[in-house]
Write a protein that holds these residues in place. Sequence first.
Motif, short mmCIF file in Angstrom:
data_model
loop_
_atom_site.label_atom_id
_atom_site.label_comp_id
_atom_site.label_asym_id
_atom_site.label_seq_id
_atom_site.Cartn_x
_atom_site.Cartn_y
_atom_site.Cartn_z
N ALA A 51 20.17 37.62 88.33
CA ALA A 51 21.54 38.13 88.40
C ALA A 51 22.59 37.10 87.95
N PRO A 52 22.54 35.84 88.38
CA PRO A 52 23.54 34.89 87.89
C PRO A 52 23.43 34.61 86.39
N ALA A 53 22.22 34.67 85.84
CA ALA A 53 22.05 34.45 84.40
C ALA A 53 22.71 35.59 83.62
N VAL A 54 22.51 36.82 84.05
CA VAL A 54 23.13 37.96 83.39
C VAL A 54 24.65 37.89 83.54
N GLU A 55 25.10 37.52 84.71
CA GLU A 55 26.54 37.40 84.94
C GLU A 55 27.14 36.32 84.03
N HIS A 56 26.44 35.21 83.88
CA HIS A 56 26.94 34.12 83.03
C HIS A 56 27.06 34.58 81.57
N ILE A 57 26.06 35.30 81.08
CA ILE A 57 26.13 35.79 79.71
C ILE A 57 27.29 36.77 79.55
N GLY A 58 27.49 37.64 80.52
CA GLY A 58 28.63 38.56 80.46
C GLY A 58 29.96 37.84 80.50
N ASP A 59 30.05 36.80 81.31
CA ASP A 59 31.28 36.01 81.35
C ASP A 59 31.55 35.34 80.02
N MET A 60 30.51 34.78 79.41
CA MET A 60 30.67 34.11 78.11
C MET A 60 31.09 35.12 77.03
N MET A 61 30.55 36.32 77.08
CA MET A 61 30.94 37.33 76.10
C MET A 61 32.40 37.75 76.30
N PHE A 71 31.48 31.75 71.85
CA PHE A 71 30.90 30.74 72.72
C PHE A 71 29.40 30.92 72.90
N LEU A 72 28.85 32.03 72.44
CA LEU A 72 27.40 32.20 72.50
C LEU A 72 26.72 31.38 71.40
N LYS A 73 27.45 31.07 70.32
CA LYS A 73 26.90 30.24 69.25
C LYS A 73 27.25 28.77 69.43
N LYS A 74 28.54 28.50 69.77
CA LYS A 74 28.96 27.11 69.95
C LYS A 74 29.76 27.02 71.23
N PRO A 75 29.37 26.37 72.24
CA PRO A 75 28.24 25.46 72.37
C PRO A 75 26.91 26.16 72.53
N GLY A 76 26.91 27.46 72.78
CA GLY A 76 25.67 28.22 72.83
C GLY A 76 25.05 28.28 74.21
N LEU A 77 24.07 29.13 74.34
CA LEU A 77 23.30 29.25 75.57
C LEU A 77 21.98 28.53 75.37
N HIS A 78 21.70 27.60 76.25
CA HIS A 78 20.46 26.83 76.13
C HIS A 78 19.51 27.19 77.24
#
Length: 78
Positions: A51-61, A71-78
Amino acid sequence: AGVVAGYSLSLAMGVVQFDAVTNTQWLAVPNFVLPEFKWQAILFMVPVAIAPAVEHIGDMMAISQVTNKDFLKKPGLH
């Protein structure tokens, strides 16, 4: 204030018992045991970890759309 008032009232009424405190050892070595893995607990925690990983991706989007930067490309998700 409510905890202090309630505890004081409990002491005055004799509800609080100090037997467990007075009869215990003040210094003791805890019982060490080997860890055991239970699949039920592990499977229960998987959604909690995802759940926190999905939330983080949604926040970044969302932040990317607001700032017009990717921000998904730079700095990107590692």
